[in-house]
Motif scaffolding. Sequence first.
Motif, PDB file in Angstrom:
ATOM      1  N   UNK A   3       0.847  -1.200   0.000  1.00 40.59           N
ATOM      2  CA  UNK A   3       0.000   0.000   0.000  1.00 40.59           C
ATOM      3  C   UNK A   3       0.882   1.249   0.000  1.00 40.59           C
ATOM      4  N   UNK A   4       0.916   1.950  -1.134  1.00 41.48           N
ATOM      5  CA  UNK A   4       1.593   3.240  -1.208  1.00 41.48           C
ATOM      6  C   UNK A   4       0.584   4.309  -0.824  1.00 41.48           C
ATOM      7  N   UNK A   5       0.830   5.000   0.274  1.00 36.35           N
ATOM      8  CA  UNK A   5      -0.072   6.047   0.765  1.00 36.35           C
ATOM      9  C   UNK A   5       0.538   7.403   0.440  1.00 36.35           C
ATOM     10  N   UNK A  46      -5.713  -6.173   3.195  1.00 33.03           N
ATOM     11  CA  UNK A  46      -5.487  -6.510   1.782  1.00 33.03           C
ATOM     12  C   UNK A  46      -4.044  -6.279   1.352  1.00 33.03           C
ATOM     13  N   UNK A  47      -3.231  -5.674   2.213  1.00 31.32           N
ATOM     14  CA  UNK A  47      -1.841  -5.385   1.866  1.00 31.32           C
ATOM     15  C   UNK A  47      -0.904  -5.906   2.948  1.00 31.32           C
ATOM     16  N   UNK A 103      -0.853  -0.943  -4.303  1.00 30.64           N
ATOM     17  CA  UNK A 103      -2.162  -0.304  -4.218  1.00 30.64           C
ATOM     18  C   UNK A 103      -1.897   1.135  -3.780  1.00 30.64           C
ATOM     19  N   UNK A 104      -2.117   2.085  -4.687  1.00 27.20           N
ATOM     20  CA  UNK A 104      -1.844   3.496  -4.405  1.00 27.20           C
ATOM     21  C   UNK A 104      -3.125   4.144  -3.894  1.00 27.20           C
ATOM     22  N   UNK A 118     -12.844  -3.992  -0.023  1.00 26.39           N
ATOM     23  CA  UNK A 118     -11.968  -5.155  -0.188  1.00 26.39           C
ATOM     24  C   UNK A 118     -12.329  -5.934  -1.451  1.00 26.39           C
ATOM     25  N   UNK A 119     -13.612  -6.003  -1.771  1.00 18.35           N
ATOM     26  CA  UNK A 119     -14.030  -6.672  -3.007  1.00 18.35           C
ATOM     27  C   UNK A 119     -13.456  -5.955  -4.233  1.00 18.35           C
TER      28      UNK A 119
END
Length: 461
Positions: A3-5, A46-47, A103-104, A118-119
Amino acid sequence: MINIILCGGSGTRLWPLSRTMLPKQFVRLFNNHSLFQDTVLRNQPVCSHTFVVSNNEQYFLAVDQLNQITADSAQFLLEPVGRNTAPAIALACMALDADDLVLVTTSDHLVKDQAAYETAVIQAKALAEQNNLVTFGIKPTYPEVGFGYIEADGNDVLSFKEKPDALTAQSYIEQGNYYWNSGMFCFKAGVFLAELQKYAPEMYQACLDAMPKTGCKTEIRIDLEMMNAISEDSIDYAVMEKSNKVKVVPCDMGWSDLGSFDALFEEVKQPGQDNAVLPRLEDSPEPICIDSKNNLIVARERQIALVDVEDLLVVDTSDAILISKKGSSQKVKEVVAQIKKQTPELTEIHRLAHRPWGTYEVLQDSQQYKVKRIVVKPGSKLSLQKHFHRNEHWIVVSGTATVTVDQNVFFVRPNESTYIQMGQLHRLENQGKIDLVMIEVQVGEYTGEDDIVRVDDDYGR
Protein backbone atom coordinates in the motif's frame (compact mmCIF):
# COMPACT_ATOMS: atom_id res chain seq x y z
CA MET A 1 0.62 -6.26 -2.21
CA ILE A 2 2.14 -2.98 -0.98
CA ASN A 3 0.00 0.00 0.00
CA ILE A 4 1.59 3.24 -1.21
CA ILE A 5 -0.07 6.05 0.77
CA LEU A 6 0.28 9.53 -0.71
CA CYS A 7 0.46 11.74 2.34
CA GLY A 8 1.25 15.24 1.06
CA GLY A 9 -1.07 18.19 0.67
CA SER A 10 -2.11 21.01 2.95
CA GLY A 11 -5.89 20.60 2.98
CA THR A 12 -6.59 24.31 2.59
CA ARG A 13 -10.28 23.71 1.83
CA LEU A 14 -10.79 22.58 5.45
CA TRP A 15 -9.12 25.62 7.02
CA PRO A 16 -9.05 26.52 9.92
CA LEU A 17 -9.39 22.90 11.02
CA SER A 18 -6.62 21.89 8.62
CA ARG A 19 -3.27 23.71 8.43
CA THR A 20 -0.02 23.19 6.53
CA MET A 21 1.61 21.62 9.61
CA LEU A 22 -1.51 19.60 10.47
CA PRO A 23 -3.33 18.89 7.18
CA LYS A 24 -6.71 17.19 7.10
CA GLN A 25 -5.33 13.66 6.84
CA PHE A 26 -3.88 14.03 10.36
CA VAL A 27 -6.86 15.79 11.97
CA ARG A 28 -8.93 13.50 14.20
CA LEU A 29 -12.38 13.67 12.63
CA PHE A 30 -14.16 10.37 13.32
CA ASN A 31 -13.90 7.89 16.19
CA ASN A 32 -10.79 9.65 17.52
CA HIS A 33 -8.87 8.47 14.44
CA SER A 34 -7.36 10.56 11.68
CA LEU A 35 -8.07 9.82 8.03
CA PHE A 36 -4.44 8.73 7.69
CA GLN A 37 -4.84 6.20 10.49
CA ASP A 38 -8.09 4.94 8.96
CA THR A 39 -6.32 4.54 5.60
CA VAL A 40 -3.59 2.39 7.16
CA LEU A 41 -6.09 0.24 9.06
CA ARG A 42 -8.38 -0.11 6.02
CA ASN A 43 -5.59 -1.49 3.86
CA GLN A 44 -3.95 -3.83 6.35
CA PRO A 45 -6.34 -6.72 5.51
CA VAL A 46 -5.49 -6.51 1.78
CA CYS A 47 -1.84 -5.39 1.87
CA SER A 48 1.24 -6.88 3.48
CA HIS A 49 3.24 -3.66 3.76
CA THR A 50 2.75 0.10 4.09
CA PHE A 51 4.84 2.61 2.13
CA VAL A 52 4.18 6.26 3.00
CA VAL A 53 5.18 9.09 0.66
CA SER A 54 5.27 12.29 2.69
CA ASN A 55 7.07 15.59 2.99
CA ASN A 56 9.75 16.12 5.60
CA GLU A 57 7.58 18.21 7.93
CA GLN A 58 4.74 15.68 8.10
CA TYR A 59 6.97 12.63 8.56
CA PHE A 60 6.91 12.84 12.35
CA LEU A 61 3.14 13.21 12.46
CA ALA A 62 2.83 10.06 10.38
CA VAL A 63 5.25 8.11 12.59
CA ASP A 64 3.46 9.20 15.79
CA GLN A 65 0.04 8.31 14.41
CA LEU A 66 1.26 4.92 13.20
CA ASN A 67 2.57 4.20 16.71
CA GLN A 68 -0.80 5.19 18.22
CA ILE A 69 -2.65 2.51 16.25
CA THR A 70 0.10 -0.09 16.81
CA ALA A 71 0.45 -0.52 13.07
CA ASP A 72 3.30 -2.49 11.60
CA SER A 73 6.38 -0.44 10.80
CA ALA A 74 6.16 1.40 7.49
CA GLN A 75 8.59 2.35 4.78
CA PHE A 76 8.89 6.10 4.09
CA LEU A 77 9.89 8.21 1.12
CA LEU A 78 10.33 11.85 2.12
CA GLU A 79 9.99 14.65 -0.39
CA PRO A 80 11.48 18.09 0.38
CA VAL A 81 8.86 19.66 -1.92
CA GLY A 82 5.79 18.23 -3.62
CA ARG A 83 5.80 17.62 -7.39
CA ASN A 84 2.32 16.08 -7.68
CA THR A 85 1.28 12.45 -7.81
CA ALA A 86 3.20 11.10 -10.83
CA PRO A 87 6.68 11.76 -9.40
CA ALA A 88 5.61 10.69 -5.90
CA ILE A 89 4.37 7.32 -7.17
CA ALA A 90 7.34 6.89 -9.50
CA LEU A 91 9.89 7.46 -6.73
CA ALA A 92 8.12 4.98 -4.48
CA CYS A 93 7.96 2.37 -7.25
CA MET A 94 11.67 2.82 -7.94
CA ALA A 95 12.34 1.69 -4.37
CA LEU A 96 10.45 -1.58 -4.99
CA ASP A 97 10.92 -4.66 -7.14
CA ALA A 98 9.46 -4.50 -10.64
CA ASP A 99 7.02 -7.36 -9.94
CA ASP A 100 5.73 -5.89 -6.68
CA LEU A 101 2.00 -5.21 -6.80
CA VAL A 102 1.13 -1.83 -5.36
CA LEU A 103 -2.16 -0.30 -4.22
CA VAL A 104 -1.84 3.50 -4.41
CA THR A 105 -4.23 5.38 -2.13
CA THR A 106 -4.57 8.89 -0.82
CA SER A 107 -4.34 9.46 2.93
CA ASP A 108 -7.31 11.80 3.32
CA HIS A 109 -10.36 10.03 1.88
CA LEU A 110 -13.19 8.35 3.73
CA VAL A 111 -14.43 4.83 2.94
CA LYS A 112 -17.42 3.59 4.95
CA ASP A 113 -18.04 0.16 3.37
CA GLN A 114 -14.99 -1.97 4.14
CA ALA A 115 -16.43 -5.14 2.57
CA ALA A 116 -17.18 -3.39 -0.75
CA TYR A 117 -13.73 -1.82 -0.63
CA GLU A 118 -11.97 -5.16 -0.19
CA THR A 119 -14.03 -6.67 -3.01
CA ALA A 120 -12.98 -3.85 -5.35
CA VAL A 121 -9.32 -4.25 -4.38
CA ILE A 122 -9.43 -7.99 -5.09
CA GLN A 123 -10.86 -7.26 -8.56
CA ALA A 124 -8.20 -4.62 -9.18
CA LYS A 125 -5.44 -6.96 -8.06
CA ALA A 126 -6.54 -9.61 -10.57
CA LEU A 127 -6.47 -7.05 -13.40
CA ALA A 128 -3.10 -5.66 -12.25
CA GLU A 129 -1.57 -9.15 -12.27
CA GLN A 130 -2.33 -9.15 -16.01
CA ASN A 131 -0.04 -6.10 -16.40
CA ASN A 132 -2.79 -3.50 -16.44
CA LEU A 133 -2.82 -0.09 -14.80
CA VAL A 134 -6.02 -0.19 -12.77
CA THR A 135 -7.97 2.76 -11.41
CA PHE A 136 -11.07 2.80 -9.22
CA GLY A 137 -14.26 4.50 -10.44
CA ILE A 138 -16.73 5.56 -7.75
CA LYS A 139 -20.41 5.26 -8.60
CA PRO A 140 -21.62 8.88 -8.44
CA THR A 141 -24.48 9.77 -6.12
CA TYR A 142 -25.01 13.32 -7.42
CA PRO A 143 -23.66 15.52 -10.27
CA GLU A 144 -20.44 16.70 -8.60
CA VAL A 145 -18.55 19.38 -10.57
CA GLY A 146 -15.43 19.20 -8.44
CA PHE A 147 -14.32 15.71 -9.57
CA GLY A 148 -12.92 14.29 -12.77
CA TYR A 149 -14.95 11.48 -14.35
CA ILE A 150 -14.13 8.16 -16.01
CA GLU A 151 -16.26 6.92 -18.91
CA ALA A 152 -16.29 3.13 -18.82
CA ASP A 153 -17.62 0.02 -20.50
CA GLY A 154 -17.30 -2.63 -17.82
CA ASN A 155 -13.62 -2.68 -16.88
CA ASP A 156 -12.58 -0.92 -20.08
CA VAL A 157 -11.84 2.81 -19.86
CA LEU A 158 -13.35 4.74 -22.76
CA SER A 159 -12.15 8.21 -21.71
CA PHE A 160 -11.13 10.45 -18.84
CA LYS A 161 -13.13 13.65 -18.40
CA GLU A 162 -12.06 16.91 -16.80
CA LYS A 163 -14.14 18.47 -14.04
CA PRO A 164 -17.46 19.24 -15.80
CA ASP A 165 -19.96 22.04 -15.47
CA ALA A 166 -23.28 21.28 -13.77
CA LEU A 167 -25.21 20.37 -16.94
CA THR A 168 -22.46 18.06 -18.18
CA ALA A 169 -22.18 16.40 -14.78
CA GLN A 170 -25.94 15.79 -14.80
CA SER A 171 -25.71 14.20 -18.24
CA TYR A 172 -22.96 11.87 -16.95
CA ILE A 173 -25.23 10.74 -14.13
CA GLU A 174 -28.10 10.08 -16.54
CA GLN A 175 -25.96 8.02 -18.93
CA GLY A 176 -24.97 5.70 -16.10
CA ASN A 177 -21.51 4.63 -17.29
CA TYR A 178 -19.56 7.55 -15.81
CA TYR A 179 -17.73 7.28 -12.50
CA TRP A 180 -15.94 9.67 -10.19
CA ASN A 181 -12.17 9.44 -10.50
CA SER A 182 -11.13 8.32 -7.02
CA GLY A 183 -7.37 8.88 -7.31
CA MET A 184 -6.67 5.26 -6.28
CA PHE A 185 -4.67 2.84 -8.44
CA CYS A 186 -3.37 -0.70 -8.55
CA PHE A 187 -0.52 -2.04 -10.72
CA LYS A 188 2.87 -3.67 -10.77
CA ALA A 189 5.64 -1.21 -9.94
CA GLY A 190 7.57 -2.13 -13.08
CA VAL A 191 4.57 -1.83 -15.38
CA PHE A 192 3.84 1.69 -14.18
CA LEU A 193 7.48 2.75 -14.51
CA ALA A 194 7.67 1.36 -18.04
CA GLU A 195 4.58 3.35 -19.03
CA LEU A 196 5.98 6.48 -17.36
CA GLN A 197 9.24 6.06 -19.25
CA LYS A 198 7.25 5.69 -22.48
CA TYR A 199 4.94 8.69 -22.06
CA ALA A 200 6.97 11.01 -19.79
CA PRO A 201 10.63 10.06 -20.36
CA GLU A 202 12.09 13.26 -18.92
CA MET A 203 10.14 12.86 -15.69
CA TYR A 204 11.13 9.21 -15.47
CA GLN A 205 14.82 10.03 -15.87
CA ALA A 206 14.68 12.91 -13.37
CA CYS A 207 13.06 10.62 -10.81
CA LEU A 208 15.67 7.94 -11.47
CA ASP A 209 18.45 10.51 -11.00
CA ALA A 210 16.88 11.74 -7.75
CA MET A 211 16.73 8.32 -6.09
CA PRO A 212 19.60 7.89 -3.59
CA LYS A 213 22.01 5.20 -4.71
CA THR A 214 22.87 4.22 -1.13
CA GLY A 215 21.33 4.70 2.27
CA CYS A 216 18.42 3.45 4.35
CA LYS A 217 15.73 1.59 2.39
CA THR A 218 13.10 2.14 5.09
CA GLU A 219 13.54 5.93 5.15
CA ILE A 220 14.41 7.38 1.74
CA ARG A 221 15.11 11.11 1.61
CA ILE A 222 15.16 12.93 -1.72
CA ASP A 223 17.58 15.81 -2.23
CA LEU A 224 15.92 19.23 -2.64
CA GLU A 225 17.85 20.20 -5.78
CA MET A 226 17.14 16.84 -7.42
CA MET A 227 13.47 17.06 -6.47
CA ASN A 228 13.14 20.53 -7.99
CA ALA A 229 14.54 19.13 -11.25
CA ILE A 230 11.52 16.81 -11.61
CA SER A 231 8.62 18.21 -13.64
CA GLU A 232 5.31 18.55 -11.82
CA ASP A 233 2.37 16.48 -13.09
CA SER A 234 -0.41 14.17 -11.95
CA ILE A 235 -0.45 10.45 -12.68
CA ASP A 236 -3.61 10.98 -14.76
CA TYR A 237 -2.01 13.48 -17.12
CA ALA A 238 1.42 11.84 -17.22
CA VAL A 239 0.34 8.23 -17.76
CA MET A 240 -3.27 7.13 -17.27
CA GLU A 241 -4.85 9.26 -20.01
CA LYS A 242 -2.22 8.11 -22.53
CA SER A 243 -1.64 4.44 -21.78
CA ASN A 244 -3.50 1.63 -23.55
CA LYS A 245 -3.10 -0.63 -20.50
CA VAL A 246 -5.66 1.14 -18.31
CA LYS A 247 -8.59 -0.65 -16.70
CA VAL A 248 -11.19 0.53 -14.20
CA VAL A 249 -13.01 -1.18 -11.35
CA PRO A 250 -16.43 0.46 -10.87
CA CYS A 251 -17.36 0.39 -7.20
CA ASP A 252 -19.70 1.74 -4.53
CA MET A 253 -17.85 1.74 -1.21
CA GLY A 254 -19.24 4.73 0.68
CA TRP A 255 -16.39 6.90 -0.58
CA SER A 256 -15.86 10.63 0.01
CA ASP A 257 -12.83 12.82 -0.54
CA LEU A 258 -13.98 15.16 2.28
CA GLY A 259 -12.76 17.99 0.11
CA SER A 260 -14.93 20.69 1.67
CA PHE A 261 -17.01 21.44 4.74
CA ASP A 262 -20.10 20.77 2.65
CA ALA A 263 -18.81 17.24 2.07
CA LEU A 264 -18.00 16.94 5.77
CA PHE A 265 -21.57 17.98 6.62
CA GLU A 266 -22.93 15.09 4.56
CA GLU A 267 -20.79 12.61 6.50
CA VAL A 268 -21.42 14.05 9.97
CA LYS A 269 -25.19 14.60 9.86
CA GLN A 270 -27.28 11.95 11.58
CA PRO A 271 -30.95 11.01 10.97
CA GLY A 272 -33.28 12.81 13.33
CA GLN A 273 -30.79 15.53 14.28
CA ASP A 274 -31.43 19.17 13.40
CA ASN A 275 -27.70 19.96 13.03
CA ALA A 276 -24.51 18.10 12.19
CA VAL A 277 -21.98 18.38 15.01
CA LEU A 278 -18.47 17.07 14.50
CA PRO A 279 -17.45 14.90 17.47
CA ARG A 280 -15.99 17.30 19.99
CA LEU A 281 -12.72 17.24 21.83
CA GLU A 282 -12.87 15.71 25.30
CA ASP A 283 -14.49 18.05 27.86
CA SER A 284 -15.49 20.62 25.21
CA PRO A 285 -19.01 22.06 25.73
CA GLU A 286 -22.05 20.84 23.83
CA PRO A 287 -23.22 23.41 21.22
CA ILE A 288 -26.45 25.21 22.07
CA CYS A 289 -28.90 25.47 19.14
CA ILE A 290 -32.17 27.40 19.47
CA ASP A 291 -34.50 27.25 16.48
CA SER A 292 -31.50 26.48 14.26
CA LYS A 293 -31.21 23.63 11.80
CA ASN A 294 -29.26 22.17 8.90
CA ASN A 295 -25.98 23.64 10.17
CA LEU A 296 -22.53 22.07 10.48
CA ILE A 297 -20.88 22.87 13.80
CA VAL A 298 -17.23 22.10 14.44
CA ALA A 299 -16.73 23.02 18.08
CA ARG A 300 -13.28 22.14 19.33
CA GLU A 301 -12.93 24.12 22.57
CA ARG A 302 -15.26 27.07 23.16
CA GLN A 303 -18.97 27.20 23.77
CA ILE A 304 -20.89 27.64 20.48
CA ALA A 305 -24.47 28.93 20.44
CA LEU A 306 -26.70 29.33 17.37
CA VAL A 307 -30.02 31.18 17.36
CA ASP A 308 -32.50 31.28 14.46
CA VAL A 309 -30.01 30.35 11.75
CA GLU A 310 -30.05 27.72 9.01
CA ASP A 311 -27.66 26.30 6.42
CA LEU A 312 -24.46 27.59 8.00
CA LEU A 313 -20.98 26.09 8.37
CA VAL A 314 -19.49 27.14 11.72
CA VAL A 315 -15.92 26.01 12.35
CA ASP A 316 -14.26 27.11 15.59
CA THR A 317 -10.62 26.60 16.56
CA SER A 318 -8.51 28.22 19.26
CA ASP A 319 -7.21 30.98 16.98
CA ALA A 320 -9.70 31.30 14.08
CA ILE A 321 -13.42 31.00 13.30
CA LEU A 322 -14.93 30.27 9.88
CA ILE A 323 -18.60 31.02 9.17
CA SER A 324 -19.93 30.25 5.71
CA LYS A 325 -23.18 29.51 3.95
CA LYS A 326 -23.61 25.88 3.02
CA GLY A 327 -22.78 25.45 -0.64
CA SER A 328 -20.05 28.10 -0.55
CA SER A 329 -17.28 26.25 1.26
CA GLN A 330 -15.18 25.90 -1.90
CA LYS A 331 -14.42 29.61 -1.44
CA VAL A 332 -12.41 28.79 1.69
CA LYS A 333 -9.36 28.60 -0.56
CA GLU A 334 -9.89 32.30 -1.33
CA VAL A 335 -9.98 33.01 2.41
CA VAL A 336 -6.71 31.15 2.90
CA ALA A 337 -5.07 33.12 0.07
CA GLN A 338 -5.95 36.39 1.80
CA ILE A 339 -4.85 35.20 5.24
CA LYS A 340 -1.49 34.14 3.84
CA LYS A 341 -0.90 37.79 2.97
CA GLN A 342 -2.08 39.14 6.33
CA THR A 343 -1.21 36.52 8.98
CA PRO A 344 0.58 33.60 7.30
CA GLU A 345 1.08 31.65 10.54
CA LEU A 346 -2.70 31.12 10.74
CA THR A 347 -2.55 29.00 7.58
CA GLU A 348 0.53 27.09 8.66
CA ILE A 349 0.11 25.98 12.25
CA HIS A 350 -2.38 25.68 15.11
CA ARG A 351 -1.74 27.09 18.55
CA LEU A 352 -1.10 23.48 19.50
CA ALA A 353 1.77 22.41 17.24
CA HIS A 354 3.23 18.92 16.86
CA ARG A 355 6.97 18.46 16.64
CA PRO A 356 9.12 15.30 16.40
CA TRP A 357 10.11 15.75 20.05
CA GLY A 358 6.61 16.52 21.39
CA THR A 359 4.26 19.51 21.25
CA TYR A 360 4.04 23.18 22.07
CA GLU A 361 0.94 25.30 22.61
CA VAL A 362 0.89 29.07 22.32
CA LEU A 363 -0.94 30.36 25.41
CA GLN A 364 -0.40 34.05 24.78
CA ASP A 365 1.04 35.94 21.79
CA SER A 366 1.40 39.70 22.11
CA GLN A 367 3.74 42.36 20.89
CA GLN A 368 7.24 41.74 22.29
CA TYR A 369 6.35 38.57 24.23
CA LYS A 370 4.95 35.06 23.75
CA VAL A 371 4.02 32.35 26.28
CA LYS A 372 4.14 28.64 25.39
CA ARG A 373 3.40 25.33 27.09
CA ILE A 374 6.03 22.84 25.92
CA VAL A 375 5.83 19.04 26.29
CA VAL A 376 8.95 16.99 25.51
CA LYS A 377 8.56 13.23 25.17
CA PRO A 378 10.84 10.92 27.20
CA GLY A 379 14.18 10.39 25.47
CA SER A 380 13.67 13.33 23.12
CA LYS A 381 15.48 16.63 22.74
CA LEU A 382 15.10 19.85 20.82
CA SER A 383 17.74 21.08 18.39
CA LEU A 384 20.86 22.87 19.57
CA GLN A 385 19.90 26.41 18.61
CA LYS A 386 20.07 30.13 19.22
CA HIS A 387 17.90 33.21 18.62
CA PHE A 388 18.82 36.70 17.50
CA HIS A 389 15.70 38.61 18.57
CA ARG A 390 14.47 37.15 21.85
CA ASN A 391 15.38 36.02 25.37
CA GLU A 392 13.69 32.97 26.90
CA HIS A 393 12.58 32.08 30.43
CA TRP A 394 11.94 28.37 31.12
CA ILE A 395 9.87 27.17 34.11
CA VAL A 396 9.53 23.41 34.65
CA VAL A 397 6.04 22.20 35.66
CA SER A 398 6.68 18.44 35.76
CA GLY A 399 9.50 16.10 34.82
CA THR A 400 13.16 17.06 34.76
CA ALA A 401 14.79 19.17 32.05
CA THR A 402 18.36 18.66 30.96
CA VAL A 403 19.44 22.10 29.78
CA THR A 404 22.48 23.02 27.72
CA VAL A 405 23.53 26.70 27.61
CA ASP A 406 26.76 27.30 25.72
CA GLN A 407 29.25 24.96 27.44
CA ASN A 408 27.17 24.36 30.58
CA VAL A 409 24.85 21.37 31.13
CA PHE A 410 22.52 21.31 34.17
CA PHE A 411 19.17 20.01 35.44
CA VAL A 412 16.03 22.06 36.04
CA ARG A 413 13.33 20.42 38.20
CA PRO A 414 9.66 21.22 38.93
CA ASN A 415 9.09 24.77 40.16
CA GLU A 416 12.63 25.72 39.11
CA SER A 417 13.52 28.00 36.20
CA THR A 418 16.38 29.15 34.00
CA TYR A 419 17.06 32.03 31.63
CA ILE A 420 18.42 31.91 28.08
CA GLN A 421 19.93 35.14 26.82
CA MET A 422 19.57 36.27 23.22
CA GLY A 423 22.36 34.75 21.12
CA GLN A 424 23.25 31.96 23.57
CA LEU A 425 23.51 28.44 22.15
CA HIS A 426 21.05 26.23 24.01
CA ARG A 427 19.20 22.92 24.01
CA LEU A 428 16.35 21.32 25.96
CA GLU A 429 16.31 17.56 26.59
CA ASN A 430 14.17 15.05 28.48
CA GLN A 431 16.31 12.20 29.78
CA GLY A 432 13.57 10.99 32.11
CA LYS A 433 10.79 8.39 31.89
CA ILE A 434 7.79 10.78 31.92
CA ASP A 435 6.82 13.79 29.82
CA LEU A 436 8.69 17.01 30.55
CA VAL A 437 6.18 19.86 30.83
CA MET A 438 7.37 23.42 31.02
CA ILE A 439 6.29 27.00 30.42
CA GLU A 440 8.41 29.14 28.10
CA VAL A 441 8.18 32.93 28.12
CA GLN A 442 9.81 34.63 25.13
CA VAL A 443 10.61 38.34 25.38
CA GLY A 444 11.98 40.35 22.48
CA GLU A 445 11.30 42.51 19.47
CA TYR A 446 10.40 39.47 17.34
CA THR A 447 9.12 36.05 18.53
CA GLY A 448 8.34 34.33 15.21
CA GLU A 449 9.12 30.63 14.70
CA ASP A 450 11.66 31.50 12.00
CA ASP A 451 13.96 33.17 14.55
CA ILE A 452 15.72 29.83 15.10
CA VAL A 453 19.25 29.03 14.00
CA ARG A 454 19.77 25.28 14.34
CA VAL A 455 23.36 24.13 14.87
CA ASP A 456 22.62 20.44 15.50
CA ASP A 457 19.37 18.54 15.11
CA ASP A 458 18.51 14.86 15.53
CA TYR A 459 15.70 15.16 13.01
CA GLY A 460 17.59 16.55 10.03
CA ARG A 461 15.82 19.92 10.00
